[in-house]
Design an enzyme around this catalytic site. Structure first.
Site, short mmCIF file in Angstrom:
data_model
loop_
_atom_site.label_atom_id
_atom_site.label_comp_id
_atom_site.label_asym_id
_atom_site.label_seq_id
_atom_site.Cartn_x
_atom_site.Cartn_y
_atom_site.Cartn_z
N ASP A 83 0.83 -1.20 0.00
CA ASP A 83 0.00 0.00 0.00
C ASP A 83 0.87 1.25 0.00
O ASP A 83 2.02 1.22 0.41
CB ASP A 83 -0.95 0.02 1.21
CG ASP A 83 -0.23 0.09 2.55
OD1 ASP A 83 0.77 -0.64 2.72
OD2 ASP A 83 -0.65 0.88 3.42
N GLU A 178 0.00 -1.28 5.57
CA GLU A 178 1.01 -0.90 6.57
C GLU A 178 0.84 0.54 6.99
O GLU A 178 0.98 0.89 8.15
CB GLU A 178 2.42 -1.12 6.01
CG GLU A 178 3.53 -1.00 7.04
CD GLU A 178 4.05 0.42 7.28
OE1 GLU A 178 4.81 0.63 8.23
OE2 GLU A 178 3.68 1.33 6.51
ZN LIG Z 1 6.56 2.31 4.37
#
Ligand SMILES: [Zn+2]
Length: 412
Positions: A83, A178
């Site tokens: 992401d 994340e």
């Molecule tokens: Zn990162």
């Protein structure tokens, strides 16, 4: 192009960065956004094509694979997240390669006002002659963390083609979400099947990080007394006034993100919404030490209690939830993974740098959950904004360091 990995890393980053895979904190589910599957499916297919084993996409959105070992040794994991940050526009990324950087100011085709200058970014001044990758001016690049993805994929491809390199088994993992702190499922530590691991999610060459923030979040709910304003005298309690008071009473000239650095922690009001009858204020609390984090939670509670004492007819609730903990607490008990990474960097002629991360990584959670996972540099710079850039040669240095690390881990 100065070494054999440059072209592959450049091609991979340019290709991956053009794919929108931004995460979204406000969306439920894992991954938080369907577009992250565009990356996950692609990586699953590329790993399968290159001959990796046990390739799977788990139902919690993580791509896992094995690069079989050629020698006995511990199983080492290498992770990167697919992401990109929700803080800046990440759709329609147009990666651009600047071959043989000449040391001057860098301008951007889609925003003529934007300038990336070596005067303001001393690390850039060190990269004369390197091949740089940026976005076009209106989006982030997403080298955070597609540089990490490109490095892990290049390493995997190289190892699969090089049975002569003596190394233990390698596990590869690509995680979603994340950036919104939701990348590590409860099931990942077991499914990863690694003795220890590394996230490829650091900045400048040499960074080997084993300290992250300890983090809590807090939700303060202020419930006032709602009544028609026409006959509210001596009855109405306006939640907006009380919420403002809480924010005003908290430290502002100190203990905020904008007034702290290095090892200092903070209380950060991230959101405030609602109306006169009820207000909800959200905070994140950060500190490197458990005591410091607890003290910040206590301060927030005390401020809420004081405002509550001044207006007993209101109801003020302060809830604090743990997020992640400084990975140093676990890593310092056995520094082997950190020492290995440092030794690998040194063997590549790089001086290791270990500064505490003013944030968290997937490694913070993984370490806490039993898989020691320090963080390794990728080269990414000016992340989460339009100036984001990276040197292809820095990525190649990271790739060589990881390959060296894999070999050194097998030797023990
Ligand atoms: Zn990162």
């Amino acid at each position: 192009m100065q070494n054999p990995f440059d072209q592959e890393l450049q091609d991979r980053l340019v290709r991956y960065a053009a794919i929108d895979s931004q995460s979204d904190e406000t969306a439920p589910g894992s991954p938080s956004t369907a577009c992250q599957f565009d990356m996950l499916h692609l990586l699953r297919d590329e790993l399968t094509e290159m001959g990796a084993q046990d390739v799977e996409l788990t139902d919690y959105g993580v791509v896992l694979a094995t690069i079989p070992g050629t020698a006995p040794g511990p199983t080492v994991g290498f992770l990167a997240h697919v992401d990109t940050a929700p803080q800046f526009n990440a759709s329609g990324v147009k990666p651009r390669v600047i071959s043989g950087y000449n040391g001057g100011d860098i301008t951007f085709p889609d925003d003529p006002a934007l300038v990336l200058s070596p005067a303001e970014h001393p690390y850039l001044a060190e990269k004369i002659g390197h091949d740089l990758i940026t976005a076009s001016g209106t989006t982030l690049l997403g080298a955070d963390d597609k540089a990490g993805v490109a490095i892990v994929m290049t390493m995997a491809r190289h190892l699969l083609n090089s049975p002569d390199i003596a190394r233990g088994p390698i596990r590869v993992a690509f995680t979603p979400d994340e950036e919104i702190g939701r990348g590590v499922s409860e099931r990942l530590p077991k499914d990863l099947r690694a003795d220890f691991a590394y996230t490829l999610d650091g900045g400048q060459v040499g960074e080997i990080e084993y300290e992250s923030f300890s983090a809590d979040r807090a939700v303060v709910t202020v419930t006032g007394v709602s009544i028609h304003p026409g006959w509210a005298k001596d009855k109405m309690v306006n939640a907006i006034h009380l919420a403002s008071k809480i924010v005003q009473t908290l430290p502002q000239a100190t203990m905020t993100p904008e007034t702290t650095a290095d090892r200092e922690g903070f209380i950060h009001a991230t959101d405030m919404e609602g109306g006169s009858s009820e207000m909800v204020i959200k905070f994140i609390l950060r500190d490197f030490e458990r005591d410091g984090l607890a003290a910040k939670g206590e301060l927030l509670r005390q401020v809420c209690a004081a405002v509550q004492a001044g207006e007993p007819r209101a109801a003020i609730k302060c809830e604090i939830y743990p997020q992640y903990r400084n990975m140093r607490y676990w890593l310092e008990k056995d520094m082997t993974p950190v020492d290995l990474a440092r030794a690998a960097a040194k063997a590549e002629g790089i001086e290791p740098i270990s500064v505490p991360i003013r944030g968290g990584t997937d490694g913070s959670r993984l370490t806490e959950m039993g898989v020691p996972t320090p963080n390794v540099f990728t080269g990414m710079q000016c992340i989460h904004g339009p100036l984001e850039w990276i040197s292809v040669q820095d990525m190649a240095t990271a790739t060589r360091t990881c390959l060296r690390l894999a070999q050194m881990a097998a030797k023990g």
